[in-house]
Write a protein that holds these residues in place. Structure first.
Motif, PDB file in Angstrom:
ATOM      1  N   ILE A  39       0.860  -1.181   0.000  1.00  0.00           N
ATOM      2  CA  ILE A  39       0.000   0.000   0.000  1.00  0.00           C
ATOM      3  C   ILE A  39       0.896   1.230   0.000  1.00  0.00           C
ATOM      4  CG2 ILE A  39      -1.758   1.304   1.283  1.00  0.00           C
ATOM      5  CD1 ILE A  39      -2.765  -1.336   0.014  1.00  0.00           C
ATOM      6  N   LEU A  40       0.592   2.152  -0.888  1.00  0.00           N
ATOM      7  CA  LEU A  40       1.264   3.448  -0.918  1.00  0.00           C
ATOM      8  C   LEU A  40       0.365   4.412  -0.162  1.00  0.00           C
ATOM      9  CD1 LEU A  40       3.485   5.360  -1.968  1.00  0.00           C
ATOM     10  CD2 LEU A  40       2.080   5.683  -4.001  1.00  0.00           C
ATOM     11  N   PRO A  41       0.828   4.924   0.979  1.00  0.00           N
ATOM     12  CA  PRO A  41      -0.006   5.836   1.762  1.00  0.00           C
ATOM     13  C   PRO A  41      -0.326   7.107   0.970  1.00  0.00           C
ATOM     14  CG  PRO A  41       1.874   5.087   3.035  1.00  0.00           C
ATOM     15  CD  PRO A  41       2.105   4.651   1.616  1.00  0.00           C
ATOM     16  N   HIS A  42      -1.196   7.917   1.516  1.00  0.00           N
ATOM     17  CA  HIS A  42      -1.578   9.174   0.869  1.00  0.00           C
ATOM     18  C   HIS A  42      -0.366   9.853   0.254  1.00  0.00           C
ATOM     19  CE1 HIS A  42      -4.927   8.905   3.901  1.00  0.00           C
ATOM     20  NE2 HIS A  42      -5.580   9.056   2.771  1.00  0.00           N
ATOM     21  N   THR A  43      -0.495  10.285  -0.966  1.00  0.00           N
ATOM     22  CA  THR A  43       0.610  10.957  -1.631  1.00  0.00           C
ATOM     23  C   THR A  43       0.338  12.444  -1.747  1.00  0.00           C
ATOM     24  OG1 THR A  43      -0.376  10.550  -3.774  1.00  0.00           O
ATOM     25  CG2 THR A  43       1.200   8.920  -2.973  1.00  0.00           C
ATOM     26  N   GLY A  44       1.368  13.211  -1.606  1.00  0.00           N
ATOM     27  CA  GLY A  44       1.245  14.652  -1.797  1.00  0.00           C
ATOM     28  C   GLY A  44       0.730  15.401  -0.592  1.00  0.00           C
ATOM     29  N   SER A  45      -0.228  14.860   0.098  1.00  0.00           N
ATOM     30  CA  SER A  45      -0.803  15.515   1.277  1.00  0.00           C
ATOM     31  C   SER A  45      -1.566  14.475   2.092  1.00  0.00           C
ATOM     32  CB  SER A  45      -1.743  16.650   0.858  1.00  0.00           C
ATOM     33  OG  SER A  45      -2.885  16.121   0.216  1.00  0.00           O
TER      34      SER A  45
END
Length: 132
Positions: A39-45
């Motif tokens: 899983i890639l956690p929230h990106t950018g913010s």
């Protein structure tokens, strides 16, 4: 994202959540393939998008058919482990990426994909989205 062939690994920014066995077809024969799920956690913010990544434990070559519906339905099982307060109904599917990741270790890469069709099953029936 679904990686069918890869020699790259994911950075420590991705969270390894487990493995799932998926029935797929390779060159017309059904096999059970194990995919490692990241899983890639929230990106950018803090309210950015979340990515679910499925990496095949085998290098799949030839004519490969995968059940996209399975992967779409399965991803929140893994996302819930990282974000238990995420409401599935408040998210939407932005994209499906199926392919490969590789590094140019020897200077040569011979590869390619031909997409024959996308089929999506819904409660109203089956719809062919695109056919070559």
């Amino acid at each position: 994202m679904i990686w069918l062939y890869h020699n790259e690994t994911l950075s420590s920014y991705f969270i390894k959540e487990g493995e799932v066995q998926v029935p797929i077809y390779v060159n017309g024969s059904e096999i059970t393939c194990t995919f490692t799920v990241y899983i890639l956690p929230h990106t950018g913010s803090s309210n950015g998008w979340i990515g679910a990544y499925y990496l095949s434990n085998k290098s799949l070559e030839g004519k490969v058919s995968i059940p996209l519906t399975f992967f779409i339905k399965d991803e929140f099982q893994w996302i819930d482990k990282i974000f238990p307060t995420v409401n599935e109904s408040s998210y939407y599917l932005d994209g499906i990426q199926v392919g490969m990741e590789f590094n140019d270790y020897n200077g040569i890469a011979e590869l390619g994909y031909t997409l024959y069709c996308w089929i999506m099953s819904t409660a109203q029936g089956v719809k062919i989205l695109d056919e070559a």
